[in-house]
Design an enzyme around this catalytic site. Structure first.
Site, PDB file in Angstrom:
ATOM      1  N   ARG A 119       0.826  -1.220   0.000  1.00  0.00           N
ATOM      2  CA  ARG A 119       0.000   0.000   0.000  1.00  0.00           C
ATOM      3  C   ARG A 119       0.857   1.266   0.000  1.00  0.00           C
ATOM      4  O   ARG A 119       0.465   2.268  -0.592  1.00  0.00           O
ATOM      5  CB  ARG A 119      -0.927   0.001   1.207  1.00  0.00           C
ATOM      6  N   LYS A 171     -19.519 -17.297   1.241  1.00  0.00           N
ATOM      7  CA  LYS A 171     -20.964 -17.099   1.373  1.00  0.00           C
ATOM      8  C   LYS A 171     -21.606 -16.318   0.249  1.00  0.00           C
ATOM      9  O   LYS A 171     -21.016 -15.401  -0.311  1.00  0.00           O
ATOM     10  CB  LYS A 171     -21.231 -16.351   2.680  1.00  0.00           C
ATOM     11  N   GLY A 201     -10.536  -9.422  -1.018  1.00  0.00           N
ATOM     12  CA  GLY A 201      -9.574 -10.059  -0.119  1.00  0.00           C
ATOM     13  C   GLY A 201      -9.008 -11.392  -0.545  1.00  0.00           C
ATOM     14  O   GLY A 201      -7.835 -11.484  -0.882  1.00  0.00           O
ATOM     15  N   GLY A 219     -13.395  -3.862  -0.175  1.00  0.00           N
ATOM     16  CA  GLY A 219     -14.774  -3.420   0.057  1.00  0.00           C
ATOM     17  C   GLY A 219     -15.191  -2.310  -0.893  1.00  0.00           C
ATOM     18  O   GLY A 219     -16.309  -2.317  -1.430  1.00  0.00           O
TER      19      GLY A 219
HETATM   20  P1  AMP Z   1     -14.871 -14.747   0.978  1.00  0.00           P
HETATM   21  O1  AMP Z   1     -14.153 -13.909   1.997  1.00  0.00           O
HETATM   22  O2  AMP Z   1     -16.358 -14.716   1.091  1.00  0.00           O
HETATM   23  O3  AMP Z   1     -14.355 -14.511  -0.406  1.00  0.00           O
HETATM   24  O4  AMP Z   1     -14.515 -16.259   1.354  1.00  0.00           O
HETATM   25  C1  AMP Z   1     -13.224 -16.767   1.311  1.00  0.00           C
HETATM   26  C2  AMP Z   1     -13.172 -18.040   2.092  1.00  0.00           C
HETATM   27  O5  AMP Z   1     -14.086 -18.965   1.549  1.00  0.00           O
HETATM   28  C3  AMP Z   1     -11.829 -18.715   2.085  1.00  0.00           C
HETATM   29  O6  AMP Z   1     -11.264 -18.659   3.366  1.00  0.00           O
HETATM   30  C4  AMP Z   1     -12.148 -20.150   1.684  1.00  0.00           C
HETATM   31  O7  AMP Z   1     -11.488 -21.101   2.472  1.00  0.00           O
HETATM   32  C5  AMP Z   1     -13.634 -20.247   1.905  1.00  0.00           C
HETATM   33  N1  AMP Z   1     -14.247 -21.287   1.074  1.00  0.00           N
HETATM   34  C6  AMP Z   1     -14.102 -21.465  -0.252  1.00  0.00           C
HETATM   35  N2  AMP Z   1     -14.783 -22.550  -0.665  1.00  0.00           N
HETATM   36  C7  AMP Z   1     -15.372 -23.074   0.429  1.00  0.00           C
HETATM   37  C8  AMP Z   1     -16.205 -24.217   0.636  1.00  0.00           C
HETATM   38  N3  AMP Z   1     -16.546 -25.007  -0.377  1.00  0.00           N
HETATM   39  N4  AMP Z   1     -16.636 -24.450   1.879  1.00  0.00           N
HETATM   40  C9  AMP Z   1     -16.285 -23.633   2.899  1.00  0.00           C
HETATM   41  N5  AMP Z   1     -15.504 -22.552   2.760  1.00  0.00           N
HETATM   42  C10 AMP Z   1     -15.047 -22.275   1.539  1.00  0.00           C
END
Ligand code: AMP
Length: 396
Positions: free
Chosen positions: A35, A198, A354, A377
């Protein structure tokens, strides 16, 4: 709004909102200076054009006033080295000392102010506080894309005190130009790849992309909410039952807009959330009870690769599986390589948010894509179609 490339900075004091929210180790040494590096061209531009620079930023999340571990003073040696100028420091971002040091600043000199978030007024967007910061300088520049979605005193409110002397720095300009290459001027076919844990954090971006792109590829934990919405068996995979209807509506909207909505056909499943778990490949709509999907399968990897390599514009947010564990990183690697391949063949690719940035760095592919966004974000909100206060306050 003024332009950094054409503005006359001669003898002007320029207060620049930067994002120096960098990680520090227990000895207060910077462990990742990306950064800081990113802002150097902006700072040097002002210095080399006859101006002086006052830098302001936040660092961490101080709760109640000053705390040594969040002091920006720790950044002074590294910053001085990178700019090539001995950086001065004011141990309070407003008040007598800051005013004095700013007043005595000569052209070519740099003053760093103490952490803005030692004052609650910063995040509250307090106007009187913004005015105190504003009185230190002649020109306001915003170069902190990472906080552009916040209406804080230093990121947005302060701009009103510089109606004729406000502008973006190069970090902001680059982010906006590159993100617009996806949302406004993307060459077709455009593919958006969304993954991560999610659906809840991604639904707005998904809805906004549905009428702009040709293909949507879904992976990660979020795929199971869509698969369940279609009547699939997802075993113990991550599912947000409260979002089943939302997922259905998104797929319906995609169909109405002739957007190809691609869900994985196979998955790597495991009997527990552990790198050493028993694992096997399985149809992603027929996951047995007691098993959970932790990555996309090889058939899906190949299908996604073909789509990506045939795209002219690619946006990627969120890993395809639990890429932090070696046994479930394969799908994310395949997608990352396909993006670099497409980029080599002339596609524009933007990685943001992220964990996809963490993934592309983990596989050392960050230099093989067109652009890696620094503002998680803020970038997501911009793609969601929201107005960013840090942008609006300069443009209006
Ligand atoms: P996000 O911050 O929403 O982009 O989520 C990233 C996180 O999603 C990472 O730490 C991954 O380990 C997790 N992730 C990816 N695929 C899966 C899955 N099939 N089940 C559970 N967690 C997951």
């Amino acid at each position: 709004m003024k332009n950094i490339d054409t503005f006359d900075f001669t003898n002007k004091k320029v207060i620049i909102r930067v994002d120096f929210n960098v990680p520090l180790n227990e000895k207060f040494k910077i462990t990742d200076d990306t950064r800081i590096q990113a802002t150097i061209p902006t700072i040097k531009k002002v210095l080399n054009s006859g101006g002086s620079v006052i830098l302001m930023s936040h660092l961490g999340r101080p709760k109640d006033g000053p705390e040594n571990k969040f002091s920006l003073q720790h950044l002074v040696p590294a910053l001085s080295k990178q700019i090539g100028v001995e950086v001065q420091f004011a141990d309070d971002c407003v008040g007598k000392q800051a005013i004095e040091k700013a007043k005595n600043l000569n052209h070519g000199e740099v003053l760093l102010l103490e952490n803005l978030r030692f004052y609650k007024e910063e995040t509250k967007g307090d106007e009187a506080f913004a005015q105190k910061l504003a009185q230190l300088a002649d020109v306001y520049m915003n170069d902190a894309f990472g906080t552009a979605h916040r209406a804080h005193a230093s990121t947005a409110v302060i701009a009103k005190f510089f109606p004729n002397n406000k502008m973006f720095g190069y970090v902001m300009n680059n982010e906006l130009i590159n993100i617009n290459k996806i949302v406004k001027d993307g060459k077709k076919p455009i593919t958006a790849i969304l993954g991560g844990a999610k659906v809840s954090g991604k639904i707005e971006i998904l809805n906004n992309l549905i009428d702009k792109v040709d293909n949507i590829l879904i992976g990660g934990g979020m795929m199971f909410t869509f698969i369940k919405a279609l009547g699939g068996e997802v075993g113990n995979s991550l599912v947000e039952d409260g979002l089943i209807d939302t997922a259905k509506a998104a797929m319906q909207k995609a169909e109405e807009n002739n957007v190809c909505f691609h869900l994985p056909t196979d998955a790597v499943i495991a009997d527990k959330f552990d790198n050493e778990a028993n694992r096997k490949f399985c149809n992603s709509h027929e996951i047995p009870d007691g098993w959970m999907g932790l990555d996309i399968g090889p058939e899906t990897g190949q299908a996604f690769k073909d789509i990506i390599e045939n795209s002219k514009t690619i946006f990627w947010n969120g890993p395809m599986g639990v890429f932090e564990m070696e046994n479930f990183e394969h799908g994310t690697i395949e997608v990352a390589y396909a993006i670099t391949e497409a980029t080599k063949n002339g596609a524009f690719s933007l990685i943001g948010g992220g964990d996809s940035v963490a993934a592309i760095n983990k596989f050392h592919l960050q230099d093989k894509v067109s652009y890696v966004s620094t503002g998680g974000g803020a970038m997501l909100e911009f793609i969601e179609g929201k107005t960013l206060p840090g942008v609006a306050s300069i443009v209006e």
